[in-house]
Scaffold this motif. Structure first.
Motif, PDB file in Angstrom:
ATOM      1  N   ILE A 132       1.287  -0.737  -0.072  1.00  0.00           N
ATOM      2  CA  ILE A 132      -0.513  -0.022   0.188  1.00  0.00           C
ATOM      3  C   ILE A 132       1.447   1.426   0.292  1.00  0.00           C
ATOM      4  CG2 ILE A 132      -1.866   1.832   0.702  1.00  0.00           C
ATOM      5  CD1 ILE A 132      -2.873  -1.571   2.225  1.00  0.00           C
ATOM      6  N   LYS A 133       0.774   2.250  -0.689  1.00  0.00           N
ATOM      7  CA  LYS A 133       1.364   3.162  -1.079  1.00  0.00           C
ATOM      8  C   LYS A 133       0.718   4.448   0.369  1.00  0.00           C
ATOM      9  CE  LYS A 133       2.799   7.167  -4.080  1.00  0.00           C
ATOM     10  NZ  LYS A 133       2.795   7.213  -5.094  1.00  0.00           N
ATOM     11  N   LYS A 134       1.651   4.931   1.315  1.00  0.00           N
ATOM     12  CA  LYS A 134       1.738   5.779   1.808  1.00  0.00           C
ATOM     13  C   LYS A 134       1.405   7.457   1.586  1.00  0.00           C
ATOM     14  CE  LYS A 134       3.882   3.027   5.645  1.00  0.00           C
ATOM     15  NZ  LYS A 134       5.428   3.327   6.691  1.00  0.00           N
ATOM     16  N   LYS A 135       1.032   7.713   2.128  1.00  0.00           N
ATOM     17  CA  LYS A 135       0.316   8.924   2.022  1.00  0.00           C
ATOM     18  C   LYS A 135       2.173  10.372   2.655  1.00  0.00           C
ATOM     19  CE  LYS A 135      -4.082  11.301   1.367  1.00  0.00           C
ATOM     20  NZ  LYS A 135      -5.341  12.316   1.883  1.00  0.00           N
ATOM     21  N   ASP A 136       2.330  10.637   1.795  1.00  0.00           N
ATOM     22  CA  ASP A 136       3.201  12.126   1.679  1.00  0.00           C
ATOM     23  C   ASP A 136       3.435  12.658   2.841  1.00  0.00           C
ATOM     24  OD1 ASP A 136       4.917  10.373  -0.708  1.00  0.00           O
ATOM     25  OD2 ASP A 136       4.471  12.340  -1.736  1.00  0.00           O
ATOM     26  N   LYS A 137       3.964  12.902   4.324  1.00  0.00           N
ATOM     27  CA  LYS A 137       3.728  13.076   5.002  1.00  0.00           C
ATOM     28  C   LYS A 137       4.486  14.690   4.676  1.00  0.00           C
ATOM     29  CE  LYS A 137       4.289   9.938   8.226  1.00  0.00           C
ATOM     30  NZ  LYS A 137       5.583   9.861   9.777  1.00  0.00           N
ATOM     31  N   GLN A 138       4.315  16.240   4.985  1.00  0.00           N
ATOM     32  CA  GLN A 138       4.607  17.354   4.510  1.00  0.00           C
ATOM     33  C   GLN A 138       5.324  17.045   6.183  1.00  0.00           C
ATOM     34  OE1 GLN A 138       1.749  20.230   4.978  1.00  0.00           O
ATOM     35  NE2 GLN A 138       0.970  20.033   2.801  1.00  0.00           N
ATOM     36  N   GLU A 139       6.555  17.301   5.650  1.00  0.00           N
ATOM     37  CA  GLU A 139       8.098  17.908   5.606  1.00  0.00           C
ATOM     38  C   GLU A 139       9.483  17.687   4.796  1.00  0.00           C
ATOM     39  OE1 GLU A 139       8.344  14.097   8.151  1.00  0.00           O
ATOM     40  OE2 GLU A 139       9.367  12.874   7.157  1.00  0.00           O
ATOM     41  N   ILE A 140      10.314  18.745   5.553  1.00  0.00           N
ATOM     42  CA  ILE A 140      11.034  18.760   4.158  1.00  0.00           C
ATOM     43  C   ILE A 140      12.622  18.119   5.507  1.00  0.00           C
ATOM     44  CG2 ILE A 140      12.703  20.790   3.955  1.00  0.00           C
ATOM     45  CD1 ILE A 140       9.790  22.499   3.661  1.00  0.00           C
ATOM     46  N   VAL A 141      13.085  17.597   4.368  1.00  0.00           N
ATOM     47  CA  VAL A 141      14.110  16.426   5.070  1.00  0.00           C
ATOM     48  C   VAL A 141      15.367  17.122   4.522  1.00  0.00           C
ATOM     49  CG1 VAL A 141      15.769  14.728   5.336  1.00  0.00           C
ATOM     50  CG2 VAL A 141      12.662  14.614   5.492  1.00  0.00           C
ATOM     51  N   ILE A 142      16.544  17.482   5.324  1.00  0.00           N
ATOM     52  CA  ILE A 142      17.780  18.400   4.377  1.00  0.00           C
ATOM     53  C   ILE A 142      18.711  17.731   4.795  1.00  0.00           C
ATOM     54  CG2 ILE A 142      19.307  20.291   5.054  1.00  0.00           C
ATOM     55  CD1 ILE A 142      16.826  21.767   5.793  1.00  0.00           C
ATOM     56  N   GLU A 143      19.500  17.365   4.207  1.00  0.00           N
ATOM     57  CA  GLU A 143      20.558  15.945   4.245  1.00  0.00           C
ATOM     58  C   GLU A 143      21.953  16.437   3.686  1.00  0.00           C
ATOM     59  OE1 GLU A 143      21.672  11.246   3.557  1.00  0.00           O
ATOM     60  OE2 GLU A 143      19.752  12.204   2.503  1.00  0.00           O
ATOM     61  N   LYS A 144      22.881  16.608   4.566  1.00  0.00           N
ATOM     62  CA  LYS A 144      24.793  16.791   4.059  1.00  0.00           C
ATOM     63  C   LYS A 144      25.229  15.192   3.191  1.00  0.00           C
ATOM     64  CE  LYS A 144      27.593  17.780   7.226  1.00  0.00           C
ATOM     65  NZ  LYS A 144      28.275  18.496   7.553  1.00  0.00           N
ATOM     66  N   VAL A 145      25.756  15.429   1.999  1.00  0.00           N
ATOM     67  CA  VAL A 145      26.431  14.310   1.351  1.00  0.00           C
ATOM     68  C   VAL A 145      27.846  14.760   1.350  1.00  0.00           C
ATOM     69  CG1 VAL A 145      26.051  12.482  -0.055  1.00  0.00           C
ATOM     70  CG2 VAL A 145      24.581  13.612   0.605  1.00  0.00           C
ATOM     71  N   ILE A 146      28.340  14.292   1.903  1.00  0.00           N
ATOM     72  CA  ILE A 146      30.190  14.022   1.991  1.00  0.00           C
ATOM     73  C   ILE A 146      30.659  13.470   0.772  1.00  0.00           C
ATOM     74  CG2 ILE A 146      31.810  14.739   3.217  1.00  0.00           C
ATOM     75  CD1 ILE A 146      30.849  14.599   5.873  1.00  0.00           C
ATOM     76  N   ARG A 147      31.526  13.742  -0.472  1.00  0.00           N
ATOM     77  CA  ARG A 147      31.881  13.161  -0.905  1.00  0.00           C
ATOM     78  C   ARG A 147      33.549  13.824  -1.299  1.00  0.00           C
ATOM     79  NH1 ARG A 147      31.936  16.477  -6.356  1.00  0.00           N
ATOM     80  NH2 ARG A 147      30.783  17.894  -6.159  1.00  0.00           N
ATOM     81  N   ASN A 148      34.561  12.875  -1.868  1.00  0.00           N
ATOM     82  CA  ASN A 148      35.321  12.654  -2.237  1.00  0.00           C
ATOM     83  C   ASN A 148      35.994  14.061  -0.555  1.00  0.00           C
ATOM     84  OD1 ASN A 148      35.333  12.319  -4.259  1.00  0.00           O
ATOM     85  ND2 ASN A 148      35.195  14.712  -5.230  1.00  0.00           N
ATOM     86  N   LYS A 149      36.300  13.359   0.034  1.00  0.00           N
ATOM     87  CA  LYS A 149      36.726  13.598   1.389  1.00  0.00           C
ATOM     88  C   LYS A 149      36.251  14.776   2.410  1.00  0.00           C
ATOM     89  CE  LYS A 149      39.639  10.325   1.719  1.00  0.00           C
ATOM     90  NZ  LYS A 149      41.254   9.377   1.793  1.00  0.00           N
ATOM     91  N   ARG A 150      36.265  15.991   1.149  1.00  0.00           N
ATOM     92  CA  ARG A 150      36.286  17.769   1.429  1.00  0.00           C
ATOM     93  C   ARG A 150      35.178  18.226   0.956  1.00  0.00           C
ATOM     94  NH1 ARG A 150      41.533  20.557  -0.068  1.00  0.00           N
ATOM     95  NH2 ARG A 150      43.239  18.775   0.942  1.00  0.00           N
ATOM     96  N   LYS A 151      34.905  17.613  -0.071  1.00  0.00           N
ATOM     97  CA  LYS A 151      32.896  18.399  -1.071  1.00  0.00           C
ATOM     98  C   LYS A 151      32.403  17.855   0.146  1.00  0.00           C
ATOM     99  CE  LYS A 151      35.978  19.830  -4.621  1.00  0.00           C
ATOM    100  NZ  LYS A 151      35.853  21.277  -4.784  1.00  0.00           N
ATOM    101  N   CYS A 152      30.759  18.721  -0.004  1.00  0.00           N
ATOM    102  CA  CYS A 152      29.789  18.133   0.578  1.00  0.00           C
ATOM    103  C   CYS A 152      28.300  18.824  -0.252  1.00  0.00           C
ATOM    104  CB  CYS A 152      29.607  18.364   2.058  1.00  0.00           C
ATOM    105  SG  CYS A 152      29.422  20.324   2.369  1.00  0.00           S
ATOM    106  N   ILE A 153      27.177  17.997  -0.204  1.00  0.00           N
ATOM    107  CA  ILE A 153      26.656  18.589  -0.588  1.00  0.00           C
ATOM    108  C   ILE A 153      25.153  18.177   0.165  1.00  0.00           C
ATOM    109  CG2 ILE A 153      24.543  17.597  -2.889  1.00  0.00           C
ATOM    110  CD1 ILE A 153      26.927  16.995  -4.475  1.00  0.00           C
ATOM    111  N   THR A 154      24.381  19.667  -0.055  1.00  0.00           N
ATOM    112  CA  THR A 154      22.974  19.556   0.989  1.00  0.00           C
ATOM    113  C   THR A 154      22.170  19.607   0.231  1.00  0.00           C
ATOM    114  OG1 THR A 154      24.582  20.973   2.567  1.00  0.00           O
ATOM    115  CG2 THR A 154      21.689  20.789   3.639  1.00  0.00           C
ATOM    116  N   THR A 155      21.059  18.337   0.225  1.00  0.00           N
ATOM    117  CA  THR A 155      19.858  18.180  -0.663  1.00  0.00           C
ATOM    118  C   THR A 155      18.978  19.064   0.520  1.00  0.00           C
ATOM    119  OG1 THR A 155      20.050  15.745   0.209  1.00  0.00           O
ATOM    120  CG2 THR A 155      20.742  16.390  -1.706  1.00  0.00           C
ATOM    121  N   VAL A 156      17.991  18.997  -0.393  1.00  0.00           N
ATOM    122  CA  VAL A 156      16.405  18.917   0.327  1.00  0.00           C
ATOM    123  C   VAL A 156      14.661  18.724  -0.861  1.00  0.00           C
ATOM    124  CG1 VAL A 156      15.003  21.418   1.076  1.00  0.00           C
ATOM    125  CG2 VAL A 156      17.468  22.051   0.969  1.00  0.00           C
TER     126      VAL A 156
END
Length: 193
Positions: A94-118
C-alpha cells in the motif's frame, strides 16, 4: 529409426511478451493480469481468486446501489462505512501518503566536498525551480533540481549550508512551519528545532 524430437512450444504473454511465469517480474504486471487469468490460470491461482472476489464485490455493490435507488432510506445507505480508495503498488504493498515535511541531508563526497539535499519543499506548494535559484543566490553556490533515489525531485546545493538553511526556508516561505523541517544525522531523522 527413432522419431524426431518435436520442438517445444512456448506460450508468450501478448501484453509484455514474456513467458507467463515471468510476467510478475515485468514492468506491466497489472496489465498482464487479465491475460494471465484467461490463458494461464494454473500459474497464478491467487489472481484467479482475486478476480472472483472482485466480481462478487461488484455484484454486491450493484445490488446495494439498486437497493438505494429503489427507495431504501438514505440513512441506512449512509450508515454503511465508506471504503477509501487506496493506491496499491506492485506486489500488493500500500502506498502511503506523503507526510508534509522537509528533509535536509548533508552528503560528503571526495572527503572534503559536500552537498546539501533538500527534499519535500514541493509538498508545501513551493516551486522547486524558484527555490533552487533563491538558495543558489543566498548561499552563493550552485543549486540544481535532481531526481532522488525515490524518483522524487529534490534540490542539491553545493556546500554545507545546513547551519543557515532552516532560517532561510522559514523566512522565505512562511507557509512552512519550523516543526516540519528535519535533518538526517547518522542515518536518523532529527527535528531541526
Amino acid at each position: 529409426m527413432a522419431d524426431k524430437p518435436q520442438p517445444v512450444r512456448v506460450l508468450y504473454c501478448s501484453v509484455c511478451s514474456l513467458p507467463p511465469e515471468y510476467c510478475e517480474f515485468g514492468s506491466d504486471f497489472e496489465k498482464c493480469k487479465p491475460w494471465l487469468i484467461q490463458n494461464a490460470p494454473d500459474l497464478y491461482p491467487d489472481l484467479l481468486r482475486e478476480a472472483n472476489e472482485k466480481e462478487t464485490d461488484k455484484v454486491a455493490e450493484k445490488l446495494q446501489n439498486s437497493n438505494i435507488s429503489s427507495g431504501v432510506s438514505d440513512a441506512a445507505a449512509t450508515s454503511a462505512p465508506k471504503q477509501e480508495e487506496v493506491k496499491r503498488l506492485p506486489g500488493g504493498k500500500i502506498k502511503k501518503k506523503d507526510k508534509q515535511e522537509i528533509v535536509i541531508e548533508k552528503v560528503i563526497r571526495n572527503k572534503r566536498k559536500c552537498i546539501t539535499t533538500v527534499k519535500g519543499l514541493d509538498l508545501f506548494g513551493v516551486k522547486l525551480s524558484e527555490a533552487s535559484k533563491k538558495l543558489g543566490k543566498k548561499f552563493a553556490t550552485g543549486a540544481s533540481i535532481v531526481k532522488g533515489p525515490t524518483e522524487k525531485e529534490q534540490i542539491d546545493v553545493q556546500g554545507d549550508i545546513s547551519y543557515d538553511i532552516v532560517e532561510f526556508i522559514t523566512e522565505t516561505w512562511p507557509d512552512v512551519p519550523e516543526t516540519a523541517i528535519f535533518f538526517i544525522e547518522d542515518g536518523r531523522k532529527v527535528p531541526a528545532v
